[in-house]
Design a protein around this motif. Structure first.
Motif, short mmCIF file in Angstrom:
data_model
loop_
_atom_site.label_atom_id
_atom_site.label_comp_id
_atom_site.label_asym_id
_atom_site.label_seq_id
_atom_site.Cartn_x
_atom_site.Cartn_y
_atom_site.Cartn_z
N GLY A 141 0.80 -1.22 0.00
CA GLY A 141 0.00 0.00 0.00
C GLY A 141 0.82 1.27 0.00
O GLY A 141 0.31 2.35 -0.28
N THR A 142 2.11 1.15 0.30
CA THR A 142 2.99 2.32 0.27
C THR A 142 3.71 2.45 -1.06
O THR A 142 4.48 3.38 -1.26
CB THR A 142 4.03 2.25 1.40
N ASN A 143 3.46 1.51 -1.97
CA ASN A 143 4.09 1.53 -3.29
C ASN A 143 3.13 0.90 -4.30
O ASN A 143 3.44 -0.11 -4.93
CB ASN A 143 5.42 0.78 -3.25
N LEU A 144 1.97 1.51 -4.44
CA LEU A 144 0.90 0.94 -5.25
C LEU A 144 1.25 0.87 -6.74
O LEU A 144 0.82 -0.05 -7.44
CB LEU A 144 -0.39 1.74 -5.06
N THR A 145 2.02 1.81 -7.23
CA THR A 145 2.33 1.83 -8.66
C THR A 145 3.29 0.72 -9.07
O THR A 145 3.52 0.50 -10.25
CB THR A 145 2.94 3.19 -9.06
N LYS A 146 3.84 0.02 -8.10
CA LYS A 146 4.70 -1.12 -8.42
C LYS A 146 3.89 -2.23 -9.09
O LYS A 146 4.43 -3.02 -9.87
CB LYS A 146 5.36 -1.65 -7.15
N GLN A 206 -0.95 8.60 -6.90
CA GLN A 206 -0.55 8.21 -8.25
C GLN A 206 -1.58 7.31 -8.95
O GLN A 206 -1.48 7.09 -10.15
CB GLN A 206 0.80 7.48 -8.20
N VAL A 207 -2.54 6.79 -8.20
CA VAL A 207 -3.48 5.83 -8.80
C VAL A 207 -4.92 6.32 -8.76
O VAL A 207 -5.83 5.60 -9.16
CB VAL A 207 -3.38 4.45 -8.10
N LEU A 208 -5.13 7.55 -8.29
CA LEU A 208 -6.48 8.12 -8.26
C LEU A 208 -6.79 8.88 -9.54
O LEU A 208 -5.90 9.47 -10.16
CB LEU A 208 -6.61 9.10 -7.09
N LYS A 209 -8.06 8.89 -9.90
CA LYS A 209 -8.51 9.78 -10.96
C LYS A 209 -8.44 11.21 -10.44
O LYS A 209 -8.37 11.42 -9.23
CB LYS A 209 -9.93 9.42 -11.38
N PRO A 210 -8.43 12.22 -11.32
CA PRO A 210 -8.28 13.61 -10.87
C PRO A 210 -9.22 14.02 -9.73
O PRO A 210 -8.83 14.76 -8.84
CB PRO A 210 -8.58 14.41 -12.14
#
Length: 308
Positions: A141-146, A206-210
């Motif tokens: 959860g601290t590195n979701l874009t991985k 980094q993973v949310l919509k605007p």
């Protein structure tokens, strides 16, 4: 004459004070009502990312009444591997995982020439369609874009219920530090609680919509009130939009478990007051995130190491 004028002024001032006090009481009452009102976790057409799911019982509760969130709109993530999850919660995780994988939606197909007044069992057939919930393991959860899938599927809402490092520290001061510190570490077990929460907010941006929202639920009282949740969110570019009580009665299937998997919490969760905070990104943070996402999209390639 002067006495009459002074009396009128006193009456006017008294009226103003009463009006102000009445307004303050009204605002306070409105604030109390908003604060005590339960937060709705799902709105129509929301895409939802669940972070830090334990035995997946909250995911299960979310797709059942009274919420009935469409399973295809949920991505549930677990920090552990599938094998470790099943060993941590042998009494519930396996059944919950099977339920989510085998979930079916019943729909009625009505023949084109059938009117509302003409219901024919031969022409109106119920169909069961398998619509499993997307469950991802080994998600930090601290590195979701991985995780490639998460990086490529922006969401409307990200929900993190009762964040905890699972360290088992009972000393209050050390517990607060364990859930709040600032540096970046390799393992969640070594993160402080500030580190966990702050890193989560930075990652989820980094993973949310605007216009995406973040929902974090914590227990009320000590030591949770010392975590400075709102301050940590603010430092990561988020602000509180609203908050409300977590209504356990709305999630009868949800079973709050220890992060370490050694059993239930010492006190039944349903007997404890909890609060859900809804965060939205500040305009400045939103613009900055958009620029970072564009740069990352330009620089990234599918040849990177991924965890699915």
């Amino acid at each position: 004459m002067k006495n009459n004028k002074k009396k009128r002024q006193n009456i006017q001032q008294k009226g103003k004070r009463q009006s102000i006090q009445k307004g303050q009481k009204s605002d306070f009452k409105r604030s109390q009502n908003q604060s005590s009102k339960a937060i709705k976790f799902y709105d129509n057409e929301d895409s939802i990312l669940l972070v830090g799911e334990g035995d997946l019982s909250f995911t299960k509760a979310l797709i059942q009444p009274p919420h009935s969130c469409p399973p295809e709109r949920i991505t549930a993530t677990v920090y552990d591997s599938k094998e470790l999850l099943l060993s941590k919660y042998p009494d519930t995780a396996s059944d919950n995982l099977i339920y989510l994988n085998e979930y079916t939606v019943t729909s009625t197909n009505k023949a084109e020439d059938t009117t509302d007044d003409e219901i024919d069992d031969n022409e109106n057939q119920q169909q069961n369609e398998k619509v499993p919930v997307k469950v991802l393991f080994n998600v930090d959860g601290t590195n979701l874009t991985k995780t490639k899938y998460i990086r490529k599927h922006k969401v409307d809402k990200c929900i993190f219920n009762f964040p905890h490092t699972g360290s088992g520290i009972t000393d209050q001061d050390r517990n607060v530090l364990k859930n709040q510190g600032m540096s970046s570490r390799a393992s969640l077990n070594t993160l402080t609680k500030k580190e966990l929460i702050l890193a989560f907010f930075k990652s989820v941006a980094q993973v949310l919509k605007p216009s995406g929202l973040v929902m974090v639920t914590v227990f009320e009282g000590l030591p949770y009130s010392l975590w400075q949740l709102k301050d940590l969110a603010k430092s990561a570019g988020f602000s509180v939009e609203r908050s409300g009580k977590f209504d356990w009665t709305q999630f009868p299937q949800y079973r709050h478990r220890k992060t370490s998997g050694t059993g239930d919490t010492n006190r039944k969760a349903q007997e404890r007051d909890a609060r859900t905070f809804v965060f939205t990104r500040t305009t400045k943070a939103s613009n900055q995130t958009t620029q970072e996402n564009l740069k990352r999209k330009h620089d990234s390639s599918d040849s990177d190491s991924e965890s699915d």
